[in-house]
Scaffold this motif. Structure first.
Motif, mmCIF file in Angstrom:
data_model
loop_
_atom_site.group_PDB
_atom_site.id
_atom_site.type_symbol
_atom_site.label_atom_id
_atom_site.label_comp_id
_atom_site.label_asym_id
_atom_site.label_seq_id
_atom_site.Cartn_x
_atom_site.Cartn_y
_atom_site.Cartn_z
ATOM 1 N N GLU A 451 0.845 -1.191 0.000
ATOM 2 C CA GLU A 451 0.000 0.000 0.000
ATOM 3 C C GLU A 451 0.882 1.244 0.000
ATOM 4 O O GLU A 451 1.695 1.444 0.898
ATOM 5 N N PRO A 452 0.766 2.102 -1.024
ATOM 6 C CA PRO A 452 1.583 3.315 -1.017
ATOM 7 C C PRO A 452 1.056 4.322 0.001
ATOM 8 O O PRO A 452 -0.122 4.304 0.356
ATOM 9 N N GLU A 453 1.945 5.169 0.484
ATOM 10 C CA GLU A 453 1.521 6.289 1.314
ATOM 11 C C GLU A 453 1.082 7.401 0.369
ATOM 12 O O GLU A 453 1.860 7.863 -0.463
ATOM 13 N N LEU A 454 -0.173 7.825 0.481
ATOM 14 C CA LEU A 454 -0.722 8.793 -0.456
ATOM 15 C C LEU A 454 -1.040 10.090 0.279
ATOM 16 O O LEU A 454 -1.740 10.077 1.287
ATOM 17 N N GLU A 455 -0.517 11.192 -0.239
ATOM 18 C CA GLU A 455 -0.707 12.482 0.420
ATOM 19 C C GLU A 455 -1.121 13.537 -0.602
ATOM 20 O O GLU A 455 -0.465 13.693 -1.639
ATOM 21 N N ILE A 456 -2.211 14.234 -0.316
ATOM 22 C CA ILE A 456 -2.620 15.384 -1.132
ATOM 23 C C ILE A 456 -1.937 16.620 -0.541
ATOM 24 O O ILE A 456 -2.065 16.892 0.654
ATOM 25 N N ARG A 457 -1.231 17.367 -1.384
ATOM 26 C CA ARG A 457 -0.520 18.562 -0.920
ATOM 27 C C ARG A 457 -1.126 19.784 -1.597
ATOM 28 O O ARG A 457 -1.177 19.867 -2.833
ATOM 29 N N TYR A 458 -1.585 20.719 -0.776
ATOM 30 C CA TYR A 458 -2.247 21.910 -1.286
ATOM 31 C C TYR A 458 -1.204 23.016 -1.444
ATOM 32 O O TYR A 458 -0.641 23.513 -0.467
ATOM 33 N N VAL A 459 -0.960 23.385 -2.698
ATOM 34 C CA VAL A 459 0.157 24.258 -3.069
ATOM 35 C C VAL A 459 -0.352 25.672 -3.333
ATOM 36 O O VAL A 459 -1.361 25.849 -4.024
ATOM 37 N N PRO A 460 0.337 26.728 -2.814
ATOM 38 C CA PRO A 460 -0.083 28.105 -3.110
ATOM 39 C C PRO A 460 0.262 28.472 -4.551
ATOM 40 O O PRO A 460 1.030 27.780 -5.222
ATOM 41 N N TRP A 461 -0.322 29.569 -5.014
ATOM 42 C CA TRP A 461 -0.022 30.051 -6.359
ATOM 43 C C TRP A 461 1.459 30.421 -6.471
ATOM 44 O O TRP A 461 2.059 30.961 -5.537
ATOM 45 N N GLY A 462 2.040 30.130 -7.652
ATOM 46 C CA GLY A 462 3.438 30.486 -7.869
ATOM 47 C C GLY A 462 3.626 31.968 -8.122
ATOM 48 O O GLY A 462 4.698 32.518 -7.859
ATOM 49 N N ASP A 463 2.586 32.634 -8.645
ATOM 50 C CA ASP A 463 2.660 34.082 -8.861
ATOM 51 C C ASP A 463 1.250 34.651 -8.898
ATOM 52 O O ASP A 463 0.274 33.929 -9.100
ATOM 53 N N ASP A 464 1.141 35.962 -8.690
ATOM 54 C CA ASP A 464 -0.161 36.611 -8.636
ATOM 55 C C ASP A 464 -0.876 36.591 -9.985
ATOM 56 O O ASP A 464 -2.108 36.605 -10.044
ATOM 57 N N GLU A 465 -0.112 36.569 -11.074
ATOM 58 C CA GLU A 465 -0.719 36.621 -12.408
ATOM 59 C C GLU A 465 -1.672 35.438 -12.614
ATOM 60 O O GLU A 465 -2.809 35.609 -13.061
ATOM 61 N N GLN A 466 -1.226 34.237 -12.273
ATOM 62 C CA GLN A 466 -2.093 33.072 -12.454
ATOM 63 C C GLN A 466 -3.268 33.101 -11.482
ATOM 64 O O GLN A 466 -4.385 32.714 -11.834
ATOM 65 N N GLY A 467 -3.019 33.563 -10.238
ATOM 66 C CA GLY A 467 -4.108 33.657 -9.273
ATOM 67 C C GLY A 467 -5.192 34.598 -9.742
ATOM 68 O O GLY A 467 -6.391 34.314 -9.613
ATOM 69 N N ALA A 483 -4.544 23.668 -12.539
ATOM 70 C CA ALA A 483 -3.715 22.490 -12.795
ATOM 71 C C ALA A 483 -2.307 22.889 -13.216
ATOM 72 O O ALA A 483 -1.333 22.211 -12.868
ATOM 73 N N LYS A 484 -2.187 24.001 -13.952
ATOM 74 C CA LYS A 484 -0.886 24.417 -14.480
ATOM 75 C C LYS A 484 -0.194 25.454 -13.597
ATOM 76 O O LYS A 484 0.737 26.126 -14.033
ATOM 77 N N ASN A 485 -0.640 25.579 -12.363
ATOM 78 C CA ASN A 485 -0.036 26.495 -11.397
ATOM 79 C C ASN A 485 1.490 26.353 -11.405
ATOM 80 O O ASN A 485 2.036 25.291 -11.123
ATOM 81 N N ARG A 486 2.200 27.461 -11.689
ATOM 82 C CA ARG A 486 3.656 27.401 -11.765
ATOM 83 C C ARG A 486 4.299 27.148 -10.405
ATOM 84 O O ARG A 486 5.471 26.755 -10.329
ATOM 85 N N GLY A 487 3.552 27.341 -9.330
ATOM 86 C CA GLY A 487 4.072 27.006 -8.017
ATOM 87 C C GLY A 487 4.350 25.516 -7.865
ATOM 88 O O GLY A 487 5.134 25.108 -6.994
ATOM 89 N N LYS A 488 3.728 24.695 -8.710
ATOM 90 C CA LYS A 488 3.947 23.253 -8.634
ATOM 91 C C LYS A 488 5.346 22.862 -9.097
ATOM 92 O O LYS A 488 5.856 21.816 -8.705
ATOM 93 N N VAL A 489 5.964 23.690 -9.943
ATOM 94 C CA VAL A 489 7.327 23.387 -10.379
ATOM 95 C C VAL A 489 8.259 23.378 -9.173
ATOM 96 O O VAL A 489 9.074 22.467 -8.987
ATOM 97 N N ASP A 490 8.140 24.416 -8.317
ATOM 98 C CA ASP A 490 8.966 24.458 -7.105
ATOM 99 C C ASP A 490 8.641 23.302 -6.173
ATOM 100 O O ASP A 490 9.533 22.733 -5.527
ATOM 101 N N GLU A 491 7.355 22.933 -6.093
ATOM 102 C CA GLU A 491 6.967 21.847 -5.193
ATOM 103 C C GLU A 491 7.515 20.511 -5.688
ATOM 104 O O GLU A 491 7.979 19.678 -4.898
ATOM 105 N N VAL A 492 7.479 20.269 -6.999
ATOM 106 C CA VAL A 492 8.057 19.042 -7.550
ATOM 107 C C VAL A 492 9.550 19.002 -7.260
ATOM 108 O O VAL A 492 10.094 17.967 -6.822
ATOM 109 N N ARG A 493 10.206 20.128 -7.478
ATOM 110 C CA ARG A 493 11.650 20.191 -7.217
ATOM 111 C C ARG A 493 11.933 19.901 -5.745
ATOM 112 O O ARG A 493 12.872 19.178 -5.400
ATOM 113 N N TYR A 494 11.105 20.456 -4.870
ATOM 114 C CA TYR A 494 11.283 20.245 -3.435
ATOM 115 C C TYR A 494 11.111 18.772 -3.063
ATOM 116 O O TYR A 494 11.916 18.197 -2.321
#
Length: 666
Positions: A451-467, A483-494
Motif C-alpha cells: 500500500e503506497p503512502e498517499l498524500e494530497i498537498r495543497y500548493v499556493p499560487w506560484g505568482d499573482d498573475e495566475q491567481g 492544474a498548471k499552477n507554476r508554483g507546482k514546479v517548485d513543489e516538484v523540485r522540493y
C-alpha cells in the motif's frame, strides 16, 4: 415497535426482552405503546439514521418519531437490562450508547440491515470477508463505522454458485445468522438471473430460451425486435439473428434479467500452454472461477498479477487466443511477457497493429485495428478459444465496442478499475463477463501488494498573475489554470530533493506543463508526441536503473507499460476521472514496500475538491490518504511543519507485474 423494525438490524425475528413488561400486561414507559417492546435493534436503527454511535433522548425521539419523554423511558428500560450505557456530558444532560461497544475492539461484529440491503462489519476476519465478497460489494472499507457492504442485484446475478442452496449457505456463514428479509430478496434476484439463456440448436444456430411463456412474452418479446431475433420457435424459444447475441445480453441485463450463455461455441484449434510460474492462491481462485463460468473480468489493483492470472486462463483453455490491447506498446509487452512466463515459442505469437501484421495461434491486436472492417474479417475467420480484453473498462465506448462482436468459446477481461464516469460500467460485465476479484485491502494485508503512502498537498499560487487569471476565469478554464499552477514546479523540485534516492515518475495532464517541468528539471518528457522507439529507449533505461526520473503525460496512465517507481508525483490530472487516480497511484503498488504518492492541488481552487473526490474511492478500497498544506517562504527550501519522512524503495517486482494499458497512440 413493530416486528419489521425490530428485525431490521438483526436480520432475523425480533428479540423480545425476557421481562414481564414485554408481555403486554404492563407499560414500562407509562405511554401508549406499539405491541412490540423497544429493543437494542431499534437503537441501532436510530443511531444509523443519526450517523453516530451515541444518542441523546432528543435524537432518539426525532429518529423514531416519538415523544422525548417516551424516548427517555425506552432508553432507561434498555439501561436496566444493561443493553445500553448512560454517560453525562457537558453539552447534553445524558448520552446513551450500546454496552457492547465496550468490547468491540477485540471481536468481529456483523449487523445486517435487510431493507437497505447493507451489512456493516466491525473487525471482519479474512474468512468473513472472503465469504462476503461472493455476494456483496465492498462500498466502504475505510469507514469509522466499519466495513460497509452493499448487496446489489448484479452481485447476486454473478455469484459463483451452482445453486440457491449453496449461495444461502455462504450468506449464513458470512453473517453468522439467518436474515430472512435479506435472503428473500436475494432469492428473488437469483431467480431473475436464471430466467433466460442462450443455447445452440442442433442445426447450429443460436436460440434464446425463457423459463416460462409469461417471461418470454412480457420481457424478451417486449424488449427485442427483428434486429435481434428472426422468429419465435415456440412459446419459450426465439431464433436469434447471428451477431446479435451481445446486444440481446445487454438489453435483457438492463431490463433486470441477465442471460445465461450456454452456447456451444467452437474453441478453435488446440494450443497447449504450460504456465512456467506458480500462481498465488488468490490468482488460482480467479482462474478457477473463470473456468467455472467460461468468462469473467479479473479485477484487482495494479501489481496483483492480473496478466499472469490471464495466462493461467490461457493454460486452462489450451486454445488459440486473441488478446486485445489499447496500444502497440502494450502488444509488444504482452508478447515479451507470454514468452517469459509460458511454454509458447516466438513463432506461435503474433502482433497485429500499425507496425506489424501477423495472425498466429496467439495474436495480440489493438482494439482500433480489430474494430476496422478491412481487418476484422481476419479475426472473424479464425475460431478463437479465448479472447482477452485488456483494460476492458474501455469496452463500452463506441470505438472499442465493435471488438466485442468477435465470438469465442471463452472471454476474459482485465481491469484495475472498471469505473466509468458515464456510469456505463455495467456494460463491461454484459459484454465480457462477470467481475472476478479480490478485495484490495486483503492484498495489502497479505503483503502481495504494498500500500503506497498517499498524500494530497495543497500548493499556493506560484505568482499573482495566475491567481488573478483564475479569479476571472469560468468553467473548465478555472481547472486548467489551477492544474498548471507554476508554483507546482517548485513543489516538484522540493519533493525530489526530499527523496534523492527514489526512482520517480512525475505525471502531468498538459503538454505545456510537461515541457516546462522538463526544462526546469532537465529531464525527458514522455508524451504522445514521443516516437515509439524513443519511448522504448527511455522506459528501458528507467527499468535498468540508468534513469531515476521521468515526466509522463496522460499517455502513461494506461497506454504504455510504465516501469515500477517508488515515488510518484501527480502534478496535474486527477480532475479527469477516478480511474486515472487509480492508475497513477497504482504505479507504485507493487510487492516492494516504501512507496510514496504525492498529489499536488492548488490551494483554494476547484482542484482541491477534484483531488479529494477522485481519491475517495481509493480510500474505500483500504488505502490511507493524508492531506497537507504547503507553507514555505518564497524561494525557501525549508521543510514543511509536518513534512513526510523519506522512504526507501527499490522499485523492483517479483516477476508477475501487471501490464497496465489503455488508450494509446496508434
Amino acid at each position: 415497535m413493530t416486528d419489521e423494525r425490530a428485525s431490521e438490524a438483526t436480520g432475523g425475528e425480533s428479540q423480545r426482552p425476557e421481562d414481564p413488561a414485554a408481555d403486554g400486561d404492563s407499560d414500562p414507559t407509562g405511554d401508549e405503546q406499539d405491541d412490540e417492546q423497544f429493543t437494542l435493534a431499534d437503537f441501532h436503527d436510530a443511531s444509523q439514521e443519526a450517523g453516530r454511535p451515541v444518542l441523546t433522548a432528543a435524537a432518539l425521539s426525532r429518529a423514531l418519531d416519538i415523544t422525548q419523554e417516551r424516548a427517555r423511558k425506552e432508553l432507561e428500560f434498555l439501561a436496566d437490562r444493561e443493553a445500553v450505557q448512560r454517560l453525562a456530558v457537558e453539552t447534553d444532560p445524558v448520552v446513551w450508547y450500546p454496552s457492547e461497544l465496550e468490547d468491540l475492539t477485540d471481536r468481529e461484529r456483523v449487523v445486517v440491515f435487510p431493507k437497505r440491503r447493507e451489512i456493516i462489519v466491525d473487525r471482519p476476519d479474512q474468512f468473513t470477508r472472503a465469504q462476503l465478497a461472493q455476494f456483496a460489494h465492498l462500498a466502504d472499507g475505510n469507514s469509522e463505522q466499519g466495513y460497509r457492504y452493499v448487496v446489489r442485484p448484479e452481485d447476486i446475478w454473478q455469484a459463483p454458485h451452482d445453486s440457491w442452496e449453496a449461495l444461502a449457505r455462504t450468506m449464513r456463514q458470512a453473517l453468522g445468522q439467518r436474515s430472512e428479509g435479506l435472503e428473500e430478496w436475494v432469492r428473488s434476484q437469483w431467480d431473475r438471473a436464471h430466467q433466460f439463456r442462450l443455447t445452440t440448436h442442433e442445426e447450429g444456430y443460436t436460440v434464446l430460451e425463457a423459463k416460462s411463456p409469461e417471461i418470454m412474452g412480457n420481457v424478451a418479446r417486449q424488449k427485442l425486435d427483428e434486429e435481434h431475433v428472426h422468429a419465435p420457435i415456440s412459446d419459450t424459444e426465439d431464433w436469434v439473428r447471428e451477431g446479435s447475441e451481445a446486444a440481446i445480453k445487454r438489453i435483457l441485463y438492463e431490463a433486470g434479467y441477465p442471460v445465461q450463455d450456454h452456447r456451444e461455441l467452437e474453441s478453435g484449434e488446440e494450443l497447449p500452454v504450460d504456465l512456467e510460474v506458480r500462481l498465488r492462491d488468490y490468482q488460482r481462485t480467479w482462474v478457477d472461477r473463470f473456468a467455472e463460468a467460461g468468462e469473467g473480468v479479473f479485477v484487482g489493483p495494479p501489481g496483483s498479477g492480473k496478466t499472469v492470472a490471464a495466462m493461467g486462463a490461457m493454460a486452462h483453455v489450451d486454445g488459440e487466443t486473441l488478446i486485445l490491447v489499447p496500444s502497440r506498446d502494450l502488444a509488444r509487452q504482452w508478447a515479451d511477457t507470454i514468452l517469459e512466463y509460458t511454454s509458447l515459442e516466438p513463432e506461435q505469437i503474433g502482433q497485429y497493429h500499425g507496425g506489424r501484421k501477423e495472425v498466429r495461434p496467439v495474436t495480440i491486436a489493438t482494439y482500433q485495428i480489430a474494430g476496422m472492417d478491412r481487418h476484422r474479417s481476419l479475426f472473424d475467420d479464425r475460431e478463437w478459444g479465448l479472447v482477452i480484453f485488456d483494460e476492458c473498462q474501455h469496452v463500452p465506448s463506441d470505438v472499442y465496442r465493435r471488438s466485442t462482436h468477435l465470438q469465442s468459446k471463452h472471454r476474459l477481461g482485465l481491469s484495475a478499475s472498471p469505473i466509468r464516469e458515464d456510469d456505463r460500467q455495467q456494460e463491461i460485465f454484459t459484454l465480457v463477463g462477470p467481475p472476478i476479484g479480490t478485495d484490495w485491502e486483503a492484498l495489502f494485508e497479505a503483503g502481495f501488494v504494498a500500500e503506497p503512502e498517499l498524500e494530497i498537498r495543497y500548493v499556493p499560487w506560484g505568482d499573482d498573475e495566475q491567481g488573478n487569471a483564475y479569479a476571472s476565469a469560468d468553467g473548465q478554464e478555472k481547472y486548467r489554470i489551477a492544474a498548471k499552477n507554476r508554483g507546482k514546479v517548485d513543489e516538484v523540485r522540493y519533493l525530489l530533493s526530499a527523496h534523492p534516492d527514489s526512482k520517480a515518475l512525475v505525471f502531468v495532464d498538459y503538454l505545456e506543463q510537461g515541457k516546462d517541468l522538463s526544462a526546469a528539471l532537465d529531464v525527458p518528457f514522455l508524451s504522445g508526441e514521443t516516437p515509439h522507439h524513443e519511448r522504448r529507449r527511455l522506459l528501458d533505461e528507467f527499468r535498468r536503473n540508468e534513469r531515476d526520473l521521468l515526466i509522463v503525460s496522460r499517455v502513461g496512465d494506461e497506454g504504455i507499460d510504465l516501469p515500477t517507481a517508488d515515488l510518484a508525483i501527480v502534478a496535474s490530472g486527477l480532475g479527469g476521472s477516478r480511474r486515472q487516480g487509480t492508475q497513477r497511484a497504482g504505479r507504485t503498488m507493487r510487492p516492494a514496500g516504501g512507496a510514496l504518492v504525492y498529489v499536488l492541488a492548488t490551494r483554494g481552487t476547484r482542484e482541491e475538491d477534484f483531488a479529494r473526490k477522485q481519491l475517495q474511492h481509493l480510500g474505500r478500497k483500504g488505502m490511507t490518504i493524508r492531506e497537507q498544506n504547503v507553507e514555505r517562504d518564497e524561494g525557501s527550501e525549508a521543510d514543511d511543519a509536518d513534512e513526510t519522512d523519506e522512504k526507501d524503495g527499490n522499485g523492483t517486482s517479483d516477476g508477475d507485474d501487471e501490464i497496465d494499458g489503455s488508450v494509446g497512440d496508434e
